[in-house]
Write an enzyme that holds these catalytic residues in place. Structure first.
Site, short mmCIF file in Angstrom:
data_model
loop_
_atom_site.label_atom_id
_atom_site.label_comp_id
_atom_site.label_asym_id
_atom_site.label_seq_id
_atom_site.Cartn_x
_atom_site.Cartn_y
_atom_site.Cartn_z
N ASP A 43 -4.20 3.11 14.16
CA ASP A 43 -3.36 3.77 13.18
C ASP A 43 -3.96 5.13 12.86
O ASP A 43 -4.81 5.64 13.60
CB ASP A 43 -3.18 2.90 11.92
CG ASP A 43 -4.47 2.69 11.14
OD1 ASP A 43 -5.51 3.32 11.48
OD2 ASP A 43 -4.45 1.92 10.17
N ARG A 74 0.85 -1.19 0.00
CA ARG A 74 0.00 0.00 0.00
C ARG A 74 0.89 1.25 0.00
O ARG A 74 1.52 1.56 1.00
CB ARG A 74 -0.93 0.02 1.20
CG ARG A 74 -1.80 1.30 1.24
CD ARG A 74 -3.00 1.19 2.15
NE ARG A 74 -2.67 1.14 3.56
CZ ARG A 74 -3.57 1.21 4.54
NH1 ARG A 74 -4.87 1.32 4.24
NH2 ARG A 74 -3.21 1.14 5.81
#
Length: 545
Positions: free
Chosen positions: A454, A173
């Site tokens: 996160d 990613r």
């Protein structure tokens, strides 16, 4: 003054500057050829990227005027056409029932690739703090892992890739279109963080990945329109043409983690057709995006984060539409993250948490998802057991869900039970501050209260606090949430966290930044862009408490 080296002269001739330190290990990644490839990507696509980011600003202004999103009339023919499909699953992506995600530090890469999962999403985005060292070392680690030369010793413990069975398929990613890499400039401009991450990984590893039996596969984050997917598709085509591999070799799974992208799922798959490997429900970012886009509209004020489950109307509609859309187009519909961490020394609490993971994965497989995410290797067995029992086939793309009908109003249905509480306010402050503090110390994935947090969950926390102050929301005890109230509790929480933390922590710095984001006044586009200069030695602009 010493004379520039030959490499420096070559870079100057290309008008490329590397402003970060290049170690001996990094020199095998930041080669002249790789930097030239990055320069080509920048010059070819950066202007389009900036125009698309400006379109985001214009769309936000429209929403603030009351123009709510809906399915695009100009692309109705794409949605109505039942004949087109995405690409057939690529090697290593047919069965993706359990995917583990995490940053690209060397220990994580080895542990993730040794996990009992089907794929590993190596993350340069939300679970990584984008210091120059983190981004470059992550590239080195993936380069070494693909060539099985990553084994190392840490603290007397050996970390080695397993050899008894195949490793999970690797998916990377890169950063979203909104982020830049200020340590690498082309023609005096910083390169897109996404192009930097994608370009280095692809340039060095595409052919080796194909040789190993898979290919260069990616997760694509934070997009808000099919035009942004079109840009990625153009990047993929140029990249494949440049290194001499067939178009369609690259595959990209798009995270539908913005409310605007939810209205363009068909179109996003269409733009990526030969490169599409499906869509993913990025649940926390999706909630963040919903609050962010409608933050000025009192009709979209949400209760405590704990109340915003996957079964509330707007989240349920999002999941159903994503699965139906993907399966209609023959591609994977991936589920969301199980962020729990096993709770040590409390068997009863751990049992309850793991039962919650099981129930969430059961909901996903029954809804029609083809796979799911976990943040910790210990959760892989729970997720695998659920999907193995209820999805005996490699995927369930054949489950068309044609009975589903989701309209635009369903995606915007904010009706749900719940209220705003002081406990919810404090939890948001703890999560936001703790994540920001860790991020400022170059750590982008943080365990808080047995959950792996996160940037997405920090964004939800920040946005809820802003929204409640903006609209003067009343708590369940009758207390009005104001700028002053949020700042008062922020200071209390920051002092409490600092007192418990080791010396050298950055809680007060994080609090100065966070104080600008919880008042219902200023609102940064992303926390990561707000904080980025603090980790680039450019110099921050934190407000004083």
């Amino acid at each position: 003054m010493s004379s520039p080296s030959a490499t420096q002269i070559e870079f100057l001739l290309m008008d490329v500057k590397v402003l970060g330190t290049v170690s001996e290990a990094a020199s095998k990644i930041l080669t002249k050829e790789a930097c030239a490839f990055l320069a080509t990507l920048h010059r070819s696509f950066n202007e389009t990227r900036k125009k698309l980011l400006q379109r985001r600003v214009e769309r936000q202004a429209e929403i603030d005027k009351g123009i709510l999103p809906d399915f695009l009339p100009e692309t109705k023919h794409i949605r109505d056409d039942t004949t087109w499909r995405g690409a057939d699953p690529a090697p290593g992506l047919v069965d993706r029932r359990v995917e583990i995600t995490g940053p690209t530090d060397r220990k994580m890469v080895v542990n993730a690739l040794n996990s009992d999962v089907w794929t590993y999403m190596a993350d340069f985005e939300d679970s990584s703090s984008p210091t120059w060292e983190n981004m470059v070392n992550g590239q080195i680690n993936l380069y070494d892992a693909i060539r099985r030369q990553i084994d190392f010793n840490l603290g007397g413990k050996d970390y080695k890739l397993r050899t008894d069975r195949p490793l999970p398929t690797l998916i990377v990613r890169p950063r979203g279109w909104h982020l830049e890499e200020k340590h690498f400039t082309v023609d005096g401009q910083p390169i897109s963080g996404g192009l930097f991450d994608f370009g280095l990984y692809f340039f060095h590893n595409a052919k080796k990945l194909i040789e190993n039996g898979h290919g260069p596969y990616f997760y694509l984050p934070k997009m808000e329109s099919h035009l942004e997917a079109r840009l990625w598709n153009d990047v993929f085509n140029l990249a494949q043409d440049t290194v001499g591999i067939p178009r369609g070799t690259i595959r990209g799974t798009v995270l539908i983690e913005t409310i605007l992208a939810a209205f363009e799922m068909d179109e996003i798959i269409y733009e990526l057709r030969q490169h599409s490997s499906g869509l993913n429900c990025g649940r926390w970012d999706y909630i963040f995006s919903t609050i962010k886009k409608f933050r000025n509209n009192p009709a979209f004020v949400l209760p405590d984060r704990s109340c915003v489950t996957m079964t509330v109307p707007f989240m349920d509609a999002y999941v159903k539409l994503l699965i139906k859309t993907c399966h209609k187009r023959g591609v994977h519909a991936m589920g969301g993250m199980a962020a729990q961490i096993p709770i040590k020394n409390d068997e009863e609490a751990n049992k309850k948490a793991m039962e919650g993971v099981y129930a969430d994965k059961l909901r996903e497989v029954r809804a029609g998802h083809d796979g799911t995410w976990v943040a910790h290797p210990a959760l892989a067995k729970i997720a695998s057991d659920v999907f193995n029992q209820h999805m005996p086939t490699p995927n369930q793309i054949f489950n068309r869900r044609e009975e589903i009908a989701v309209g635009g109003s369903d995606l915007l249905n904010m009706n749900m039970a719940g209220s705003v509480t002081e406990d919810g306010i404090r939890k948001n402050l703890v999560i936001g501050l703790s994540y920001m503090e860790s991020w400022l110390r170059a750590v982008g994935c943080v365990p808080i209260n047995w959950l792996m947090e996160d940037a997405a969950t920090a964004e939800v926390s920040r946005s809820q606090l802003w929204q409640w102050a903006k609209h003067g929301t009343t708590t369940d005890t009758g207390k009005k949430v104001t700028k002053e109230y949020n700042l008062q509790i922020l200071k209390e929480v920051a002092d409490e966290l600092e007192a418990k933390a080791p010396k050298g922590n950055k809680y007060q710095l994080a609090a100065r930044y966070f104080s600008t984001q919880v008042t219902g006044e200023d609102y940064a586009d992303f926390l990561t862009t707000l904080l980025y200069d603090e980790i680039t030695n450019v110099g921050g602009t934190a407000a004083k408490l």
